[in-house]
Design a protein around this motif. Structure first.
Motif, PDB file in Angstrom:
ATOM      1  N   SER A  15       0.795  -1.232   0.000  1.00 21.51           N
ATOM      2  CA  SER A  15       0.000   0.000   0.000  1.00 21.51           C
ATOM      3  C   SER A  15       0.825   1.279   0.000  1.00 21.51           C
ATOM      4  O   SER A  15       0.283   2.353  -0.236  1.00 21.51           O
ATOM      5  CB  SER A  15      -0.922   0.005   1.233  1.00 21.51           C
ATOM      6  N   ASN A  16       2.119   1.172   0.294  1.00 16.52           N
ATOM      7  CA  ASN A  16       2.952   2.379   0.345  1.00 16.52           C
ATOM      8  C   ASN A  16       4.338   2.030  -0.190  1.00 16.52           C
ATOM      9  O   ASN A  16       5.205   1.565   0.543  1.00 16.52           O
ATOM     10  CB  ASN A  16       3.039   2.895   1.785  1.00 16.52           C
ATOM     11  N   LYS A  17       4.530   2.266  -1.467  1.00 18.48           N
ATOM     12  CA  LYS A  17       5.780   1.873  -2.117  1.00 18.48           C
ATOM     13  C   LYS A  17       6.979   2.643  -1.550  1.00 18.48           C
ATOM     14  O   LYS A  17       8.081   2.097  -1.469  1.00 18.48           O
ATOM     15  CB  LYS A  17       5.678   2.073  -3.633  1.00 18.48           C
ATOM     16  N   ALA A  18       6.755   3.897  -1.176  1.00 19.33           N
ATOM     17  CA  ALA A  18       7.843   4.686  -0.595  1.00 19.33           C
ATOM     18  C   ALA A  18       8.297   4.078   0.729  1.00 19.33           C
ATOM     19  O   ALA A  18       9.495   3.981   1.000  1.00 19.33           O
ATOM     20  CB  ALA A  18       7.401   6.130  -0.386  1.00 19.33           C
ATOM     21  N   ALA A  19       7.343   3.643   1.564  1.00 17.58           N
ATOM     22  CA  ALA A  19       7.674   3.028   2.858  1.00 17.58           C
ATOM     23  C   ALA A  19       8.459   1.741   2.657  1.00 17.58           C
ATOM     24  O   ALA A  19       9.443   1.471   3.368  1.00 17.58           O
ATOM     25  CB  ALA A  19       6.400   2.753   3.649  1.00 17.58           C
ATOM     26  N   ILE A  20       8.045   0.936   1.686  1.00 19.49           N
ATOM     27  CA  ILE A  20       8.725  -0.344   1.421  1.00 19.49           C
ATOM     28  C   ILE A  20      10.133  -0.093   0.898  1.00 19.49           C
ATOM     29  O   ILE A  20      11.090  -0.742   1.333  1.00 19.49           O
ATOM     30  CB  ILE A  20       7.894  -1.182   0.416  1.00 19.49           C
ATOM     31  N   ALA A  21      10.273   0.863  -0.037  1.00 16.63           N
ATOM     32  CA  ALA A  21      11.602   1.186  -0.580  1.00 16.63           C
ATOM     33  C   ALA A  21      12.510   1.760   0.512  1.00 16.63           C
ATOM     34  O   ALA A  21      13.710   1.472   0.557  1.00 16.63           O
ATOM     35  CB  ALA A  21      11.470   2.173  -1.728  1.00 16.63           C
ATOM     36  N   PHE A  22      11.928   2.550   1.410  1.00 14.41           N
ATOM     37  CA  PHE A  22      12.680   3.178   2.492  1.00 14.41           C
ATOM     38  C   PHE A  22      13.245   2.130   3.440  1.00 14.41           C
ATOM     39  O   PHE A  22      14.451   2.124   3.743  1.00 14.41           O
ATOM     40  CB  PHE A  22      11.772   4.156   3.234  1.00 14.41           C
ATOM     41  N   ILE A  23      12.393   1.225   3.916  1.00 11.36           N
ATOM     42  CA  ILE A  23      12.868   0.218   4.874  1.00 11.36           C
ATOM     43  C   ILE A  23      13.862  -0.726   4.205  1.00 11.36           C
ATOM     44  O   ILE A  23      14.830  -1.188   4.825  1.00 11.36           O
ATOM     45  CB  ILE A  23      11.690  -0.555   5.513  1.00 11.36           C
ATOM     46  N   GLU A  24      13.655  -1.003   2.923  1.00 16.03           N
ATOM     47  CA  GLU A  24      14.588  -1.858   2.188  1.00 16.03           C
ATOM     48  C   GLU A  24      15.981  -1.236   2.181  1.00 16.03           C
ATOM     49  O   GLU A  24      16.991  -1.914   2.420  1.00 16.03           O
ATOM     50  CB  GLU A  24      14.093  -2.057   0.758  1.00 16.03           C
ATOM     51  N   GLN A  25      16.049   0.071   1.927  1.00 21.87           N
ATOM     52  CA  GLN A  25      17.341   0.748   1.886  1.00 21.87           C
ATOM     53  C   GLN A  25      17.974   0.824   3.269  1.00 21.87           C
ATOM     54  O   GLN A  25      19.193   0.691   3.414  1.00 21.87           O
ATOM     55  CB  GLN A  25      17.174   2.157   1.314  1.00 21.87           C
ATOM     56  N   VAL A  26      17.157   1.038   4.283  1.00 17.18           N
ATOM     57  CA  VAL A  26      17.675   1.073   5.659  1.00 17.18           C
ATOM     58  C   VAL A  26      18.267  -0.286   6.045  1.00 17.18           C
ATOM     59  O   VAL A  26      19.327  -0.361   6.682  1.00 17.18           O
ATOM     60  CB  VAL A  26      16.572   1.489   6.655  1.00 17.18           C
ATOM     61  N   LEU A  27      17.601  -1.362   5.659  1.00 21.75           N
ATOM     62  CA  LEU A  27      18.105  -2.712   5.949  1.00 21.75           C
ATOM     63  C   LEU A  27      19.439  -2.951   5.248  1.00 21.75           C
ATOM     64  O   LEU A  27      20.372  -3.509   5.844  1.00 21.75           O
ATOM     65  CB  LEU A  27      17.080  -3.758   5.511  1.00 21.75           C
ATOM     66  N   ILE A  28      19.531  -2.536   3.993  1.00 25.11           N
ATOM     67  CA  ILE A  28      20.782  -2.695   3.231  1.00 25.11           C
ATOM     68  C   ILE A  28      21.907  -1.916   3.910  1.00 25.11           C
ATOM     69  O   ILE A  28      23.011  -2.433   4.110  1.00 25.11           O
ATOM     70  CB  ILE A  28      20.594  -2.217   1.780  1.00 25.11           C
ATOM     71  N   ASN A  29      21.617  -0.661   4.289  1.00 24.89           N
ATOM     72  CA  ASN A  29      22.630   0.173   4.933  1.00 24.89           C
ATOM     73  C   ASN A  29      23.053  -0.392   6.288  1.00 24.89           C
ATOM     74  O   ASN A  29      24.230  -0.341   6.660  1.00 24.89           O
ATOM     75  CB  ASN A  29      22.096   1.597   5.121  1.00 24.89           C
ATOM     76  N   THR A  30      22.080  -0.922   7.037  1.00 25.52           N
ATOM     77  CA  THR A  30      22.374  -1.510   8.353  1.00 25.52           C
ATOM     78  C   THR A  30      23.324  -2.686   8.208  1.00 25.52           C
ATOM     79  O   THR A  30      24.318  -2.794   8.939  1.00 25.52           O
ATOM     80  CB  THR A  30      21.067  -1.953   9.041  1.00 25.52           C
TER      81      THR A  30
END
Length: 458
Positions: free
Chosen positions: A283-298
């Protein structure tokens, strides 16, 4: 072919010293001290579980756990630096400064009514606590202090790859559940009936996922298949324990892989209910893309040996749900933006706390990161310099960078401004601040009203 139930055998596969790669030089000095003293005291003692497994895989073990036929009280009598912990599982911690060696007494089966085992009798301690166990209505072990033999202990262990015992007395490995074969096959497999073992401790579902990603293995189909169906058992796990599991799953360098495996197995909702709903509904592509990038960075930071705070990822997972709540509260302009922000934050944190008990020392940084997302827009006057000195500025700035990477537009312009501002000379910084227009700078000032002259009386 492997059946649905994998049992540990009473006659283990014994691997002589020349047939394995476990050496005392791979084992910490403190763990060896504990093994030697238990042996010298007349007890059997083995390095067990992850310590043996990781050495065989060519990795450096994080912990060195020991299993023995000595009771907790007997262990305490041997070590002055011992403390006994736990009600659910009675354990001995041998403390060497910051290094703690965990020692567990061999576990027995719950159907041992007379509790016959190879655990040595402690005749000197007649007032020793009685061993007992307790299960919930769902089959979860609430208390588990039934002691037994090494063979029973091997059957009580969760996965075959953790049922390996190394003796410092004869330098042999004792494999009770074909753990060595599963290490070679790179598979995670439960000992015993999977459904029963998951009901005993639902956290085993999380451990299966964590071991699979950590060790680059696959979960055996019989071990994996019951997980989505039994996922609701996770609702019975205390929120404090879920925070411990959060740390293991998301701060070990495999956050991205664990996140997706949890979602695939209906387990993510028991960590992050709001994000789980967003992911399921897409329902929120920006939220999904955001958490995906945070996980990668972590993962990258951890694998590069850099520091990571648990608060940053938690703040990221909740951020877009927080924004949605704020917007909902502001519909119709019935609530001021600041009031809506704090009301939404209180509501969403209360919901999150029911799943994962976040300690206050991490709640405060999370809230600061969120609040600063609003303040980073206000750069006029001395505000930019004050923000730069804020103790959470760097975390909030990194948070903004990822948001800008996902959303672009005005956020990207704002992120670029802060990047340039930090790198600029003091004179340039002053010019940058002066060029920022305040909230009312776009509107023209109204000319002062002319006072009307009082009219002459008629």
């Amino acid at each position: 072919m492997l059946g649905k139930t994998t049992k540990a055998t009473t006659s283990p596969l014994v691997i002589e010293r020349g047939g394995h790669t476990v050496s005392r030089k791979n084992i910490s000095d403190n763990a060896l001290k504990v093994l030697y003293r238990l042996n010298k005291g007349g007890y059997d003692a083995y390095l067990v579980g992850g310590g043996v497994r990781d050495i065989l895989l060519g990795q450096q073990p994080k912990d060195f756990d020991i299993a023995t036929n000595a009771t907790p009280e007997q262990i305490k009598a041997l070590f002055r630096n011992c403390r006994l912990i736990g009600r659910r599982f009675r354990l001995a911690h041998i403390v060497f400064g910051r290094d703690i060696i965990e020692v567990a007494t061999f576990r027995g089966h719950h159907d041992n009514a007379d509790n016959k085992s190879s655990v040595k009798k402690d005749s000197a301690n007649k007032n020793a606590k009685k061993q007992h166990s307790k299960q919930s209505e769902h089959g979860m072990l609430l208390r588990d202090n039934i002691y037994g033999t090494i063979e029973e202990d091997a059957e009580r262990r969760d996965f075959t790859i953790n049922s390996l015992y190394y003796s410092a007395r004869d330098f042999k490995i004792y494999d009770f559940a074909n753990g060595l074969a599963d290490i070679e096959k790179k598979q995670i497999r439960l000992i015993g009936d999977p459904e029963t073992r998951y009901r005993e401790d639902p956290v085993r579902m999380l451990r299966a996922i964590r071991f699979a990603t950590k060790l680059d293995m696959k979960i055996h189909k019989d071990t994996a298949s019951p997980i989505p169906t039994l996922a609701p058992l996770m609702a019975n796990i205390p929120a404090a324990r879920m925070f411990e599991e959060y740390l293991k799953l998301f701060l070990g360098g495999k956050a991205q892989a664990n996140f997706h495996l949890l979602a695939e197995n209906n387990l993510l909702q028991y960590f992050f209910p709001q994000m789980s709903q967003i992911l399921a509904a897409n329902s929120n592509k920006a939220a999904i893309a955001f958490i995906e990038q945070v996980l990668i960075n972590t993962d990258k930071r951890i694998n590069d040996g850099l520091r990571v705070t648990p608060a940053f990822l938690l703040a990221a997972v909740i951020w877009y749900s927080l924004e949605e709540n704020i917007n909902a509260l502001m519909v119709g302009n019935t609530m001021a933006p600041q009031d809506a922000f704090f009301a939404a934050m209180h509501e969403i944190m209360a919901e999150q706390q029911r799943c994962v008990a976040i300690p206050k020392r991490f709640q405060l940084p999370m809230k600061d990161i969120w609040i600063l997302q609003q303040k980073l827009h206000r750069r006029e006057g001395a505000k930019a310099f004050k923000l730069l000195e804020h103790q959470r500025f760097r975390a909030a700035y990194d948070f903004l960078l990822i948001r800008a990477q996902v959303e672009g537009g005005e956020l990207q312009e704002l992120a670029d401004w802060w990047t340039n501002f930090q790198e600029a000379s003091p004179d340039t910084q002053q010019q940058m601040v002066k060029s920022v227009r305040g909230p009312r700078s776009n509107s023209r000032r109204r000319a002062p009203r002319k006072r009307r002259k009082p009219s002459a009386p008629e």
